[in-house]
Design a protein around this motif. Sequence first.
Motif, mmCIF file in Angstrom:
data_model
loop_
_atom_site.group_PDB
_atom_site.id
_atom_site.type_symbol
_atom_site.label_atom_id
_atom_site.label_comp_id
_atom_site.label_asym_id
_atom_site.label_seq_id
_atom_site.Cartn_x
_atom_site.Cartn_y
_atom_site.Cartn_z
ATOM 1 N N THR A 16 -56.630 -41.680 41.107
ATOM 2 C CA THR A 16 -57.920 -41.025 40.856
ATOM 3 C C THR A 16 -58.082 -39.809 41.757
ATOM 4 O O THR A 16 -58.569 -38.747 41.319
ATOM 5 C CB THR A 16 -59.071 -42.017 41.081
ATOM 6 N N GLN A 75 -56.567 -40.243 35.281
ATOM 7 C CA GLN A 75 -57.419 -41.324 34.783
ATOM 8 C C GLN A 75 -56.611 -42.626 34.726
ATOM 9 O O GLN A 75 -55.494 -42.646 34.210
ATOM 10 C CB GLN A 75 -57.950 -40.984 33.390
ATOM 11 N N HIS A 79 -52.952 -39.566 32.380
ATOM 12 C CA HIS A 79 -53.457 -40.903 32.082
ATOM 13 C C HIS A 79 -52.410 -41.952 32.491
ATOM 14 O O HIS A 79 -51.212 -41.777 32.250
ATOM 15 C CB HIS A 79 -53.769 -41.062 30.580
#
Length: 385
Positions: free
Chosen positions: A278, A283, A320
């Motif tokens: 983070t 993400q 991600h």
Amino acid sequence: MTEQSSRTGERPSTRLWSTQDPPTEFRGLLFGAAILIGLPALTLTVIERPGNPATAAAVAVIVVSLLLSIWLVHRGRSSLSTTTMSLVLALAALAMILAFVLAQDPITVMATSVPFGFGVAWMHPRWLPAAVGLGAIVVAAVVASWVHDSGVAPREVVMMGIYFGAAVIGFAGTSLGWQMQQRLDQHHADQHELSLARERLRFATDLHDIQGHTLLAIKMKAELARRSLDRDPGRVLAELQDIEDLAAQAGDQTRELAQGYRSLTLAAELANLDQLLTAAGIQVRIDRGEPAPPAEQEELFATLVREATSNILRHADAAHVRIELTSTSVLVRNDGAVGEPEAGGGPGGSGLVGLQRRFERARGHVTWQQERDRFTVTGTLEEPS
């Protein structure tokens, strides 16, 4: 191959000691075996025909044969050439023939068989001295029949073979049994060294996990603090405090590892992954299945999560990351993978290969694959019984 065996054309010795010198206690054992085999046979020869001049001559031949046996054991300290051993076997065969012809007693074969036992234990091929000894028995029977004008009974020939076999097996068995014991001792020593090497490798792997992961985390937080220096001084102070905490934590973990107390917890590694990724602008999604992994599997899963986190930060430009966790497996998938996986290892190759070995020792396996820009690492363990 040793220089000696190269000159003579002999096969390399199968003995375990580095030179061809047997240990002192082994030579003593062989001396004892030669005497225990030869002395009773010598005594029985004297008892059977006392006062007979031929018996005295046979005793002298037997003594020569025993001295030859002792010399062979003594010369076992150095290599014996094929020529030397051939001469020794010829002399031993002559002694066997003379002793039987003079004493006409099968027990003399037992007393003169020790040199052949030495040959069976130490020569290649092993059948050659045995064949020479059996041939000498046949010749002794024929010569005795011719000299004494009376045939040698088949029973006596059989007894000669039995005495020969008993002496050869007794002496050669002592030698071969010792060498087998030496091989077992060497095997146990090798197993001990292998266990130590595995433990050193485990320690080095764990130390790499601690130091490498912590230093990477410190680097990421230092970069974040540098970028925030002008616009968010409060964030800078927070990151510097985290860096200080990480350094202290690495020191504590290193001390615990040295004392054999360190253990990874999956919850702590997942929280650390979430925080680091983070902070790097990635993400993170964590899907926890039911039930949770057993406690004995947590450390392996935590190690995989740590290795995957390090690989993402080092080798990917990820946006991600997804973690899927069940009671028997953990999956880490990220996008932004850069380049093709390395042969045999993929991104972070050696770390993943080492992780794979650890899972295999727990009867599990680790796989990894790259599809376009997506990289997936999966660790699976057997369902607990």
